[in-house]
Design a protein around this motif. Structure first.
Motif, short mmCIF file in Angstrom:
data_model
loop_
_atom_site.label_atom_id
_atom_site.label_comp_id
_atom_site.label_asym_id
_atom_site.label_seq_id
_atom_site.Cartn_x
_atom_site.Cartn_y
_atom_site.Cartn_z
N SER A 1 -0.31 6.43 -7.23
CA SER A 1 -0.70 5.11 -7.62
C SER A 1 0.42 4.62 -8.50
CB SER A 1 -2.03 5.21 -8.67
OG SER A 1 -2.49 4.25 -9.21
N THR A 2 0.97 5.30 -9.33
CA THR A 2 2.03 4.62 -10.05
C THR A 2 3.09 4.22 -9.27
OG1 THR A 2 1.49 6.10 -12.16
CG2 THR A 2 3.71 5.19 -11.89
N ALA A 3 3.39 5.04 -8.34
CA ALA A 3 4.67 4.62 -7.22
C ALA A 3 4.11 3.28 -6.58
CB ALA A 3 4.95 5.79 -6.27
N ASP B 1 -2.33 10.23 -9.23
CA ASP B 1 -1.82 9.49 -10.39
C ASP B 1 -0.21 8.93 -9.93
OD1 ASP B 1 -3.95 9.26 -11.87
OD2 ASP B 1 -3.24 10.93 -13.28
N ALA B 2 0.56 9.85 -9.38
CA ALA B 2 1.98 9.58 -8.92
C ALA B 2 1.87 8.78 -8.11
CB ALA B 2 2.59 10.89 -8.80
N SER C 1 2.30 1.10 -7.86
CA SER C 1 2.33 -0.15 -8.85
C SER C 1 3.61 -0.63 -8.93
CB SER C 1 1.57 0.33 -9.85
OG SER C 1 1.45 -0.77 -10.80
N ASP C 2 4.79 0.29 -9.23
CA ASP C 2 5.97 0.08 -9.53
C ASP C 2 6.67 -0.65 -8.15
OD1 ASP C 2 5.80 1.24 -12.01
OD2 ASP C 2 6.44 3.13 -11.34
N GLU D 1 5.59 -4.21 -7.84
CA GLU D 1 6.03 -5.14 -9.00
C GLU D 1 7.46 -5.58 -8.92
OE1 GLU D 1 6.87 -4.87 -13.59
OE2 GLU D 1 5.59 -3.57 -13.09
N THR E 1 10.12 9.97 -5.41
CA THR E 1 9.16 10.18 -6.18
C THR E 1 8.74 11.83 -5.61
OG1 THR E 1 8.71 7.95 -6.04
CG2 THR E 1 6.91 9.65 -6.63
N GLN F 1 -7.52 5.76 -8.31
CA GLN F 1 -8.19 4.75 -7.90
C GLN F 1 -9.22 5.11 -6.69
OE1 GLN F 1 -5.67 1.46 -7.10
NE2 GLN F 1 -4.51 1.65 -8.75
N GLN G 1 -0.49 1.78 -1.36
CA GLN G 1 -0.90 3.02 -2.06
C GLN G 1 -1.23 4.05 -0.88
OE1 GLN G 1 -3.23 2.96 -5.45
NE2 GLN G 1 -4.06 5.12 -5.42
#
Length: 401
Positions: A263-265, A260-261, A267-268, A271, A293, A3, A220
């Motif tokens: 960003s994914t962390a 990417d990891a 996002s998760d 949520e 992570t 991002q 993030q």
């Protein structure tokens, strides 16, 4: 997915250590630059951008976003103009300060005891809103700042809290339009997320809290910073920016996997735990997320590298250089006093071992989200320690470094 960060509230970053850290987990950093504004980056910012092929620092124009947020403030002025003038009027301040203003919006909403006006570039405010601000005594136009005269550049000077709120609302709209993530190096500036007419009125009319929750914009950033603190030296100020550029360019794939990891962390986390309001509970949950992570995979990766006979961790707490058991056995099989070159079988065995270990190492690195952290742990350490370790490796293997 990688991002892009959106820096605020200034055009130029104020904290160069923050900028170095940001370059370690954000692919790009955009900033709001009015058309024709003469950007004058620091040496660190310029070196980062130039070293990364001019692709780290990006520019976004405020014009469209300024037009989109203007109706919110125009409606507020129409309904509460008298109260706004009483709280945020500028004429008495302007006369007392001789139209001396800060060159950019305040980093925080509270009163600044030294400079009572803060300026935004004229292109950051839609023409109809500029006119309303001027007509209602909420702003003045000036070409002077507290630093120097800026010929050809007009600043719309207003009270710091009004400038801060407007900049936050503008940044929020820009983030919505671009899908960039608001970032700041000013700890007291958080607030560029979730603004609406009600919150603007509450903040400017002293009807409620001075800032909205900033959880969404910071996840993030928080996860990235917390994971980097596992490996980045405390004296990052002393680390040449060229090392950061080299780390990113030499290990592009691992950098991408790491970002990417992160960003994914984030996002998760948003949520599943995004509704947490208690700051201490949020910190504890974030700590567990980073441990799961990145910290645990990083330790597993260190162990795997040691098991392969490869030392890649060069932390300030560990200055010992060790070769793994297999390599030690090969070197130990050479009779005392016999040169390495004379032990042909041993040398070939060592070369084969190193080749095999290198392939195994690459496989381990590709499989771990912490690979980039391991690279950073090695490459960003002080030069004295790094040189000492390399010399030790040269003495043990008979190679020059």
């Amino acid at each position: 997915m990688q991002q892009i960060g959106l820096y605020y509230p200034y055009i130029h970053c104020r904290d160069e250590r923050w900028l170095k850290l940001t370059a370690l987990y954000w692919a790009k950093l955009a900033r709001v630059v009015p058309d024709g504004y003469p950007v004058a980056d620091s040496e660190t910012a310029a070196a980062l951008n130039d070293g990364l092929d001019g692709k780290f620092l990006d520019v976004t124009s405020p014009r469209l976003a300024a037009g989109a947020v203007a109706p919110l403030f125009l409606e507020l002025i129409r309904e509460h103009g008298q109260v706004l003038r009483a709280i945020h009027g500028v004429m008495d301040v302007a006369e007392a300060n001789g139209f001396q203003v800060t060159a950019e919006p305040a980093a925080r909403p509270e009163h600044n005891p030294r400079f009572d006006l803060a300026g935004l570039h004229e292109d950051e405010i839609a023409p109809e809103l500029r006119d309303a601000l001027l007509e209602n005594g909420l702003a003045i136009i000036t070409q002077r700042t507290r630093i120097a005269r800026t010929d050809g550049i007009h600043w719309i000077a207003m009270r710091p809290r009004l400038a801060w709120v407007y900049k936050c609302v503008l940044t929020d709209e820009l983030a919505r339009r671009t899908r960039f993530t608001p970032l700041t190096d000013q700890p007291t500036s958080h607030g560029a997320h979730g603004w609406d007419a009600r919150l603007i009125a509450q903040t400017l009319l002293d009807l409620g809290e001075a800032a909205p929750p900033a959880l969404g914009e910071d996840l993030q950033q928080a996860i990235g910073l917390m994971s980097l603190r596992l490996v980045v030296p405390e004296d990052l100020d002393a680390v040449p920016v060229e090392k950061i550029v080299r780390l990113r360019t030499d290990h592009r794939a691992e950098f991408t996997a790491f970002t990417d990891a992160v960003s994914t962390a984030a996002s998760d986390f948003r949520e599943s735990l995004g509704s947490i309001e208690d700051p201490e509970a949020l910190r504890k949950h974030l700590t567990l997320t980073v441990a799961r992570t990145f910290e645990t995979p990083l330790e597993e990766l260190r162990k795997a590298m040691r098991g392969l006979g490869i030392t890649t961790a060069f932390s300030a707490m560990n200055t010992k250089f060790e070769l793994g058991t297999a390599t030690t056995l090969v070197l130990g099989s050479i009779p005392a006093g016999q040169p390495l070159a004379a032990a042909g079988g041993a040398v070939l065995g060592l070369a084969a071992l190193r080749h095999s270990a290198g392939r195994a190492r690459d496989a381990q690195l590709r499989a771990s989200p912490a690979a980039f952290l391991l690279r950073a742990e090695r490459d960003l350490q002080p030069r004295q320690l790094h040189t000492r370790v390399l010399r030790g490796f040269g003495r043990l293997t008979g190679t020059s470094v």
